[in-house]
Design an enzyme around this catalytic site. Structure first.
Site, PDB file in Angstrom:
ATOM      1  N   ASP A 240       0.834  -1.208   0.000  1.00  0.00           N
ATOM      2  CA  ASP A 240       0.000   0.000   0.000  1.00  0.00           C
ATOM      3  C   ASP A 240       0.867   1.255   0.000  1.00  0.00           C
ATOM      4  OD1 ASP A 240      -2.465  -1.283  -0.054  1.00  0.00           O
ATOM      5  OD2 ASP A 240      -2.614  -1.390   2.126  1.00  0.00           O
ATOM      6  N   GLY A 340       9.910  10.918 -35.754  1.00  0.00           N
ATOM      7  CA  GLY A 340      10.936   9.893 -35.957  1.00  0.00           C
ATOM      8  C   GLY A 340      12.069   9.985 -34.956  1.00  0.00           C
ATOM      9  N   GLU A 363       4.299  -3.205  -8.087  1.00  0.00           N
ATOM     10  CA  GLU A 363       3.546  -2.719  -6.926  1.00  0.00           C
ATOM     11  C   GLU A 363       2.034  -2.886  -7.138  1.00  0.00           C
ATOM     12  OE1 GLU A 363       5.216  -1.673  -4.184  1.00  0.00           O
ATOM     13  OE2 GLU A 363       7.073  -1.990  -5.279  1.00  0.00           O
TER      14      GLU A 363
END
Length: 378
Positions: A240, A340, A363
């Site tokens: 968390d 490009g 995570e």
């Protein structure tokens, strides 16, 4: 309602930003190519106190919190996401669980070394057969008369090559479905621990991602982190907090995309004028800018909740989900603005695109975060 940083956080932000602009930016492409973070740079990070940003002053740290850690990771990741995640993983995946679940003896033993950078930390959780399903781990820690004997394999360990200590999640009680796992603090030079494969990755290449192999690795009984059988709780609580760190990393990458795309668009001339004057390009840059601001609000709200002692499970999941997906969109827009040249290694746009993708995976994947958020809304 005040969205501004206080003086301490502003000073931290200014000092880390200056360091990142001068030192982190300079070798970012080389670190990506060589797939390593030089010891000299690790020493500079340690000298600034960035390894101990959340560690209390009692143990040699700065005594700050998650907001401060997020500032550090964001500012570093603006120039090198691999270096940013080294700090994030060290803090959120090793320091935080020791602070939260460790005994006073464990804190005194490890936190001063983690604060000074003498030891870098990591988390060994993922296995070949258990990714999002962390509870399916098979790495075994068997209680013996001498301590705990560990056998098994862990993979995808961020900071594995540099780490001196890890938080390990292993099976102690295979017959207890709800209490199979326990957490341990293991020093990486313990006999029976060795690094196996070092992953070759699409992005964040200077950040090491290692396999750890445990073969009759004996650790002392006091290496148990938290209560026996509560390892899944340690792991999920740790993740968390880790999600806020990855949200900050993703925010930093997205901010870099905005910086480089805007600068390039102002100088690249086509059809007789800078491409920044074309509405199509302005729209892409505007979309990046809006995403950055929204991701920052979610990330720092989650960090503030954590520092304030409030529930932050949903807030962390929202921040990580939105910031990571914003980061990938920003990187795609950045490459498109460069055209490009964005596909060539002479410019940083392609590195941003490679670095961005992992923020949607580690995570907790975006799919897992949607599940977490959805469950809190029922």
């Amino acid at each position: 309602m005040d969205f501004s940083l206080d003086e301490d956080h502003r000073m931290l932000q200014a000092s880390v930003r200056e360091f990142a602009e001068k030192e982190i930016a300079r070798g970012a492409a080389d670190r990506d190519r060589e797939e390593t973070i030089p010891p000299a740079l690790l020493g500079q990070l340690a000298g600034l106190g960035l390894f101990g940003i959340t560690i209390p002053e009692t143990y040699g740290g700065a005594g700050m919190g998650c907001v401060a850690s997020s500032i550090v990771v964001e500012e570093i990741s603006k120039y090198c996401a691999g270096t940013g995640v080294l700090l994030s993983a060290h803090t959120s995946l090793c320091v935080d669980p020791i602070l939260t679940f460790g005994t006073e003896e464990q804190k005194q033993k490890y936190l001063p070394k983690l604060a000074s950078g003498e030891m870098i930390g990591c988390l060994s959780l993922t296995e070949p057969g258990s990714g999002s399903d962390a509870g399916a781990a098979t790495c075994r820690a068997e209680a013996t008369a001498d301590g705990w004997r560990i056998n098994g394999t862990k993979i995808f360990v961020t900071n594995g090559k540099e780490a001196g200590v890890m938080v390990l999640i292993a099976v102690t009680d295979p017959d207890e479905p709800k209490h199979r796992l326990s957490a341990f603090i293991v020093e990486t030079d313990t006999p029976g621990v060795r690094i196996g494969k070092l992953e070759k990755k699409l992005g964040i290449r200077c950040s090491s991602t290692a396999e750890f192999v445990f073969e009759d690795c004996l650790i002392p009984r006091e290496a148990l982190l938290g209560e026996r059988g509560r390892g899944l709780r340690v792991a999920l609580t740790t993740l968390d907090g880790g999600r806020i760190g990855i949200a900050a990393q993703a925010l930093g990458i997205a901010q870099a995309c905005l910086r480089e795309a805007s600068a390039y668009a102002r100088t690249r001339v086509q059809f007789g004028r800078p491409i920044a004057t074309f509405q199509a390009i302005q729209h892409k840059i505007a979309d990046i800018a809006v995403g950055v601001e929204a991701a920052r609000a979610l990330t720092y709200r989650a960090a503030w909740c954590k520092d304030s002692g409030r529930s932050y499970v949903r807030e962390a999941a929202m921040a990580k989900l939105f910031a990571s997906e914003t980061c990938s969109r920003a990187a795609n827009h950045c490459v498109q603005v460069f055209g490009g040249y964005g596909y060539c290694t002479d410019y940083p746009a392609e590195r941003f695109l490679r670095d961005a993708k992992i923020t949607e995976i580690y995570e907790g994947t975006s799919e897992i975060h949607r599940l977490v958020i959805g469950r809190t809304l029922r």
